[in-house]
Write an enzyme that holds these catalytic residues in place. Structure first.
Site, PDB file in Angstrom:
ATOM      1  N   GLU A 209       0.865  -1.182   0.000  1.00 20.56           N
ATOM      2  CA  GLU A 209       0.000   0.000   0.000  1.00 20.56           C
ATOM      3  C   GLU A 209       0.903   1.234   0.000  1.00 20.56           C
ATOM      4  O   GLU A 209       1.780   1.377   0.852  1.00 20.56           O
ATOM      5  CB  GLU A 209      -0.906  -0.028   1.233  1.00 20.56           C
ATOM      6  CG  GLU A 209      -1.890   1.132   1.250  1.00 20.56           C
ATOM      7  CD  GLU A 209      -3.141   0.832   2.070  1.00 20.56           C
ATOM      8  OE1 GLU A 209      -3.441  -0.343   2.322  1.00 20.56           O
ATOM      9  OE2 GLU A 209      -3.822   1.800   2.440  1.00 20.56           O
ATOM     10  N   ARG A 210       0.678   2.088  -0.966  1.00 25.43           N
ATOM     11  CA  ARG A 210       1.486   3.310  -1.145  1.00 25.43           C
ATOM     12  C   ARG A 210       2.964   2.990  -1.375  1.00 25.43           C
ATOM     13  O   ARG A 210       3.850   3.747  -0.971  1.00 25.43           O
ATOM     14  CB  ARG A 210       1.344   4.261   0.037  1.00 25.43           C
ATOM     15  CG  ARG A 210      -0.092   4.487   0.487  1.00 25.43           C
ATOM     16  CD  ARG A 210      -0.995   4.920  -0.626  1.00 25.43           C
ATOM     17  NE  ARG A 210      -2.370   5.097  -0.186  1.00 25.43           N
ATOM     18  CZ  ARG A 210      -3.372   5.418  -1.013  1.00 25.43           C
ATOM     19  NH1 ARG A 210      -3.152   5.561  -2.313  1.00 25.43           N
ATOM     20  NH2 ARG A 210      -4.585   5.578  -0.558  1.00 25.43           N
TER      21      ARG A 210
ATOM     22  N   ASN B 219      -3.331  -1.644   7.691  1.00 24.20           N
ATOM     23  CA  ASN B 219      -4.614  -2.236   7.290  1.00 24.20           C
ATOM     24  C   ASN B 219      -4.358  -3.739   7.258  1.00 24.20           C
ATOM     25  O   ASN B 219      -4.132  -4.332   6.218  1.00 24.20           O
ATOM     26  CB  ASN B 219      -5.055  -1.717   5.924  1.00 24.20           C
ATOM     27  CG  ASN B 219      -5.311  -0.212   5.963  1.00 24.20           C
ATOM     28  OD1 ASN B 219      -5.894   0.301   6.912  1.00 24.20           O
ATOM     29  ND2 ASN B 219      -4.846   0.494   4.948  1.00 24.20           N
TER      30      ASN B 219
ATOM     31  N   LYS C  27      -4.066  -0.015  14.021  1.00 24.62           N
ATOM     32  CA  LYS C  27      -4.942   0.998  13.415  1.00 24.62           C
ATOM     33  C   LYS C  27      -6.363   0.549  13.713  1.00 24.62           C
ATOM     34  O   LYS C  27      -6.818  -0.467  13.195  1.00 24.62           O
ATOM     35  CB  LYS C  27      -4.696   1.061  11.918  1.00 24.62           C
ATOM     36  CG  LYS C  27      -5.687   1.939  11.138  1.00 24.62           C
ATOM     37  CD  LYS C  27      -5.326   2.018   9.662  1.00 24.62           C
ATOM     38  CE  LYS C  27      -6.325   2.857   8.875  1.00 24.62           C
ATOM     39  NZ  LYS C  27      -5.925   3.018   7.462  1.00 24.62           N
TER      40      LYS C  27
ATOM     41  N   GLU D 108     -10.867   4.658   9.048  1.00 24.41           N
ATOM     42  CA  GLU D 108     -11.040   4.282   7.645  1.00 24.41           C
ATOM     43  C   GLU D 108     -11.607   2.867   7.505  1.00 24.41           C
ATOM     44  O   GLU D 108     -11.118   2.054   6.735  1.00 24.41           O
ATOM     45  CB  GLU D 108      -9.712   4.404   6.898  1.00 24.41           C
ATOM     46  CG  GLU D 108      -9.148   5.822   6.948  1.00 24.41           C
ATOM     47  CD  GLU D 108      -7.924   6.038   6.072  1.00 24.41           C
ATOM     48  OE1 GLU D 108      -7.102   5.119   5.964  1.00 24.41           O
ATOM     49  OE2 GLU D 108      -7.805   7.141   5.509  1.00 24.41           O
TER      50      GLU D 108
ATOM     51  N   ARG E  24     -12.374  17.327   9.779  1.00 26.11           N
ATOM     52  CA  ARG E  24     -11.525  16.137   9.907  1.00 26.11           C
ATOM     53  C   ARG E  24     -10.256  16.439  10.694  1.00 26.11           C
ATOM     54  O   ARG E  24      -9.751  15.593  11.449  1.00 26.11           O
ATOM     55  CB  ARG E  24     -11.165  15.605   8.511  1.00 26.11           C
ATOM     56  CG  ARG E  24     -10.183  14.461   8.570  1.00 26.11           C
ATOM     57  CD  ARG E  24      -9.896  13.892   7.192  1.00 26.11           C
ATOM     58  NE  ARG E  24      -8.728  13.019   7.247  1.00 26.11           N
ATOM     59  CZ  ARG E  24      -8.144  12.492   6.181  1.00 26.11           C
ATOM     60  NH1 ARG E  24      -8.614  12.728   4.969  1.00 26.11           N
ATOM     61  NH2 ARG E  24      -7.094  11.714   6.312  1.00 26.11           N
TER      62      ARG E  24
ATOM     63  N   ASP F 221      -3.134  14.348   6.618  1.00 28.18           N
ATOM     64  CA  ASP F 221      -2.550  13.118   6.099  1.00 28.18           C
ATOM     65  C   ASP F 221      -1.329  13.332   5.210  1.00 28.18           C
ATOM     66  O   ASP F 221      -1.472  13.349   3.986  1.00 28.18           O
ATOM     67  CB  ASP F 221      -3.615  12.345   5.304  1.00 28.18           C
ATOM     68  CG  ASP F 221      -3.185  10.921   5.041  1.00 28.18           C
ATOM     69  OD1 ASP F 221      -2.170  10.506   5.605  1.00 28.18           O
ATOM     70  OD2 ASP F 221      -3.877  10.237   4.271  1.00 28.18           O
TER      71      ASP F 221
ATOM     72  N   GLU G 159       4.793   9.836  13.654  1.00 26.54           N
ATOM     73  CA  GLU G 159       4.728   9.026  12.441  1.00 26.54           C
ATOM     74  C   GLU G 159       4.934   9.926  11.232  1.00 26.54           C
ATOM     75  O   GLU G 159       4.152  10.848  10.990  1.00 26.54           O
ATOM     76  CB  GLU G 159       3.369   8.307  12.334  1.00 26.54           C
ATOM     77  CG  GLU G 159       3.235   7.486  11.053  1.00 26.54           C
ATOM     78  CD  GLU G 159       1.933   6.680  10.968  1.00 26.54           C
ATOM     79  OE1 GLU G 159       1.501   6.106  11.986  1.00 26.54           O
ATOM     80  OE2 GLU G 159       1.340   6.632   9.873  1.00 26.54           O
TER      81      GLU G 159
ATOM     82  N   GLU H 287       3.506   9.267  -0.991  1.00 26.14           N
ATOM     83  CA  GLU H 287       2.137   9.080  -1.474  1.00 26.14           C
ATOM     84  C   GLU H 287       1.553  10.341  -2.105  1.00 26.14           C
ATOM     85  O   GLU H 287       0.938  10.278  -3.165  1.00 26.14           O
ATOM     86  CB  GLU H 287       1.263   8.621  -0.292  1.00 26.14           C
ATOM     87  CG  GLU H 287      -0.215   8.588  -0.592  1.00 26.14           C
ATOM     88  CD  GLU H 287      -1.052   8.193   0.627  1.00 26.14           C
ATOM     89  OE1 GLU H 287      -0.466   7.869   1.682  1.00 26.14           O
ATOM     90  OE2 GLU H 287      -2.288   8.218   0.504  1.00 26.14           O
TER      91      GLU H 287
HETATM   92  C1  BDP Z   1      -3.375   7.321   4.169  1.00 26.56           C
HETATM   93  C2  BDP Z   1      -3.245   6.340   3.069  1.00 26.56           C
HETATM   94  C3  BDP Z   1      -3.862   5.007   3.355  1.00 26.56           C
HETATM   95  C4  BDP Z   1      -3.426   4.530   4.735  1.00 26.56           C
HETATM   96  C5  BDP Z   1      -3.768   5.570   5.763  1.00 26.56           C
HETATM   97  C6  BDP Z   1      -3.224   5.235   7.140  1.00 26.56           C
HETATM   98  O1  BDP Z   1      -3.841   6.911   1.918  1.00 26.56           O
HETATM   99  O2  BDP Z   1      -3.463   4.134   2.349  1.00 26.56           O
HETATM  100  O3  BDP Z   1      -4.025   3.327   5.052  1.00 26.56           O
HETATM  101  O4  BDP Z   1      -3.181   6.786   5.425  1.00 26.56           O
HETATM  102  O5  BDP Z   1      -2.251   5.857   7.518  1.00 26.56           O
HETATM  103  O6  BDP Z   1      -2.332   8.218   3.983  1.00 26.56           O
HETATM  104  O7  BDP Z   1      -3.752   4.395   7.826  1.00 26.56           O
END
Ligand code: BDP
Length: 719
Positions: A186-187, A229, A306, A310, A355, A384, A406, A412
């Site tokens: 991811e990313r 995730n 996490k 999301e 947000r 973000d 973090e 990204e």
């Molecule tokens: C965002 C990303 C996503 C991550 C999320 C995270 O787009 O892919 O899962 O953060 O940090 O930047 O959990």
């Protein structure tokens, strides 16, 4: 004719004798290249590196790794096959040892304050012989010191009159891999995941060792192997065995493994009906799971979680709060010395609140409620990983809760692999920001170091940019982001510019022409990307889901905060998110001094302007220009800055090996083209909203707004 044949044959023989490696410089060696130093430096340094001496009887594995690394480095840089000795001290030797060894002890080095990971490098005398000592309180300290010594040599600084003392300011210096079990990342923009889960635990790719070497060389001491995730499968027995194999490879380099834990694992792989943190069966399940992991990995670091973010499950699904969730897991790992890193990256679309305010709203009331082996992991900004965000208001607001930083190393929102963006200045800007939590000078760096509130556990996490690409990070300059992350995790007060210079010397050699030019390119690059993507405090204007390229017009996605229009709020009159009292009042989450500064449009720095204020298009900024004129100028400036970076890089052609030169050159061409695209598409859109013409002298966008809106990238990497 005969002469010609003979000449050709001679030429052929001559060329044939030149060794031609398939990849002379493909980036695999990162900053650990150990190429021959200039001849005069070699002669000087050889005289000081006649042998490596260490106490072999102690069988200290990290020290043995240090010896290996020094041998490798000296052979490469000085062409020396160095003799190593177990005990006897040679004149002009490099002597490695821990404070437990009598001859190190006798030197009275200042090791007392350096903990288990610090080191001293000193020119000293042992048994009447001049030596260079590398000492620590543990083998890992010696290993870190050895890398520092090697780096000193790489930079051409020699081994004379050394007196270097260093210890990390943070305990946890971690990479977070957002790597999935199917090897997608991811990313991730540097190929596949380097973890070949399928072939683990039996096949241990030699690359894992090089990964550990690279991390140890910059002080990284932990790695979270799987995506936040998370899949519950990573906690099943086969995957625990795979993680244990990686832990075995990393242990000699002082690196612990950690896992991301999926909150609903007790249901998904445990057969329970609930994941309620107060349910005794759930508590017992996690305890048994932790025990099982520690049987396989005795020095397992702990879990990263996490939760309720999301769409991920979490304790709030059972009407429990984050602290109740974190503390339950903390109890499971506590008997083994493990920790829980609980992420504060939470926001919910059912929540109509700004947000940027939601994480603070959730966590602030829980200050003091987390167990002492929990550390809350907070992203640098409240939205973000944008090219620029003001520091997260939780920093300084949680005196009774350990917080760690973090950062994202992978880019990204910053052009993925190809855009050259050195993140050192971004990290430095956040770390040096003043929270005013305990008066002036309460920087974010001091918050996470525990200097303000006496945190016992401290740390930093970086979302890794590492993959199977030969160069690991997708580009040569992306390697610098991994490097500077490590340096700042070791010392959050480090200077981004200084680190850029060190990286350049180690990556391209200590060349007085190359270093200043590369440092200039690197330090300019972050402001350039801010200018061509999100100037003046704008944020989250990227295209949907992959976040590549401009999408400020996007307004019809299901969740309001997925849409760029949510963030910029541009209309006929102006642009920007009002986060003052007349708007969401997010400013009130900061300490009064900071809140006052951000609440007033006149004292808000331009760089954060539209993050906090909705400003009229015709309002005058500090430059004297109207907002509209300034906004257009910034976009144009950003494009020009990339052109400057590219020109500067081209002057280095004679100084840089062909392969790495050409790749960066091509990437800068991409970046130039795409900076222009960002500018043009953004201006086409802003002009359509503001109804204003471009200021005189500004070039019109090449395409129409609908044409920009129609651009799509269906197969982009990193999803
Ligand atoms: C965002 C990303 C996503 C991550 C999320 C995270 O787009 O892919 O899962 O953060 O940090 O930047 O959990």
């Amino acid at each position: 004719m005969g002469r010609l044949i003979a000449w050709c044959a001679a030429l052929f023989l001559t060329l044939g004798a030149v060794p031609v490696a398939a990849h002379t410089e493909d980036g695999y060696d990162l900053w650990l290249r150990y190429r021959p130093l200039p001849a005069d430096i070699q002669t000087r340094d050889r005289a000081r590196a006649m042998a490596v001496v260490f106490d072999v009887d102690r069988h200290d594995i990290p020290t043995l790794k240090a010896v290996d690394e020094i041998e490798r480095a000296l052979e490469g840089m000085l062409g020396l096959a160095i003799p190593t000795y177990s005990q006897a001290v040679q004149a002009n030797a490099i002597v490695l040892g821990t404070s437990a060894e009598p001859r190190i002890k006798a030197l009275n080095l200042p090791l007392g304050q350096l903990g288990t990971e610090g080191y001293v490098i000193r020119s000293a005398t042992i048994d009447g012989k001049p030596v260079t000592v590398v000492a620590g309180n543990s083998g890992v300290g010696v290993l870190y010191g050895s890398f520092a010594l090697i780096q000193h040599l790489q930079r051409g600084l020699g081994l004379d009159r050394l007196d270097i003392v260093s210890a990390p300011k943070l305990k946890l210096r971690l990479l977070n891999h957002w790597d999935n079990l199917d090897r997608t990342v991811e990313r991730g923009y540097a190929g596949q995941s380097i973890w070949d889960w399928w072939k683990l635990p039996d096949f241990r790719d030699p690359r894992y060792t090089d990964y550990a070497r690279a991390n140890a060389s910059i002080g990284i001491n932990g790695t979270v192997l799987n995506n936040v995730n998370a899949k519950a499968d990573s906690l099943t027995a086969p995957y625990i065995a795979k993680a244990a194999a990686l832990a075995d490879v990393f242990r000699p380099y002082g690196i612990k493994v950690y896992l991301s834990a999926r909150w609903s694992s007790p249901i998904e792989i445990g057969g329970l009906k609930t994941a309620d943190p107060l349910d005794p069966q759930v508590v017992a399940w996690w305890k048994a799971k932790a025990d099982e992991i520690y049987r396989a990995i005795p020095d397992f670091g702990g879990f990263l979680v996490k939760a309720n973010s999301e769409g991920q499950p979490g304790p709030q699904d059972y009407k429990r709060n984050h602290a109740e969730g974190a503390n339950m897991l903390a109890a499971a790992v506590r008997p083994h010395g493990g920790i829980i890193m609980w992420r504060a990256f939470v926001y919910q679309h059912e929540n109509p609140e700004d947000r940027a305010k939601q994480a603070y709203d959730d966590f602030k009331p829980l200050d003091g409620k987390f167990a002492d082996n929990v550390i809350v992991q907070v992203k640098n900004g409240a939205i973000d990983f944008q090219p620029r965000e003001p520091f997260h208001p939780l920093f300084g607001a949680m005196p009774k809760t350990q917080l760690m930083m973090e950062f994202q190393i992978t880019k990204e929102y910053l052009g993925m692999a190809t855009h050259l963006v050195y993140l050192g200045p971004l990290y430095e800007e956040v770390l040096q920001a003043d929270t005013f939590a305990k008066g002036k000078g309460s920087t974010v760096a001091r918050v996470i170091e525990g200097a303000l509130d006496g945190y016992k556990l401290t740390g930093m996490a970086g979302v890794a940019n590492i993959g199977t690409d030969r160069d690991w990070s997708g580009s040569t300059f992306n390697q610098a982001n991994w490097f500077v992350y490590g340096r700042m995790a070791w010392n959050p007060e480090a200077s981004a510019k200084q680190v850029a210079g060190e990286w350049s010397e180690m990556t391209f050699g200590p060349d007085p022409v190359v270093t200043p030019a590369v440092v200039n390119i690197m330090t300019a690059s972050r402001e350039a990307v801010v200018n061509y993507m999100t100037p003046l405090g704008l944020a989250h204007l990227m295209a949907t889901s992959h976040h590549y390229g401009p999408g400020p017009w996007v307004k019809d996605l299901a969740r309001p905060e997925w849409n760029p229009v949510y963030y910029h709020k541009a209309d006929r009159n102006g642009i920007g998110y009002d986060r003052t009292r007349t708007g969401s009042d997010a400013v009130a989450q900061y300490a009064p001094e900071v809140a006052r500064m951000f609440a007033d449009v006149k004292t808000t720095p331009d760089r954060d302007l539209l993050w906090f204020h909705h400003v009229g298009w015709d309002d005058r900024l500090k430059s004297g220009k109207t907002l509209w004129d300034e906004l257009v100028a910034r976009y144009t400036l950003g494009v020009g800055e990339v052109a400057d970076m590219h020109r500067a890089w081209r002057t280095l052609a004679p100084h840089i090996d062909r392969e790495r030169f050409a790749k960066t050159d091509a990437f800068l061409s991409i970046q130039q083209k795409e900076a222009q695209w960002w500018r043009d598409a953004s201006l086409a859109y802003w002009a359509s909203v503001s109804g204003r013409p471009l200021p005189a002298g500004e070039t019109a966008p090449a395409k129409t707004l609908p044409e920009y809106e129609a651009i799509s990238w269906p197969h982009e990497p990193g999803r």
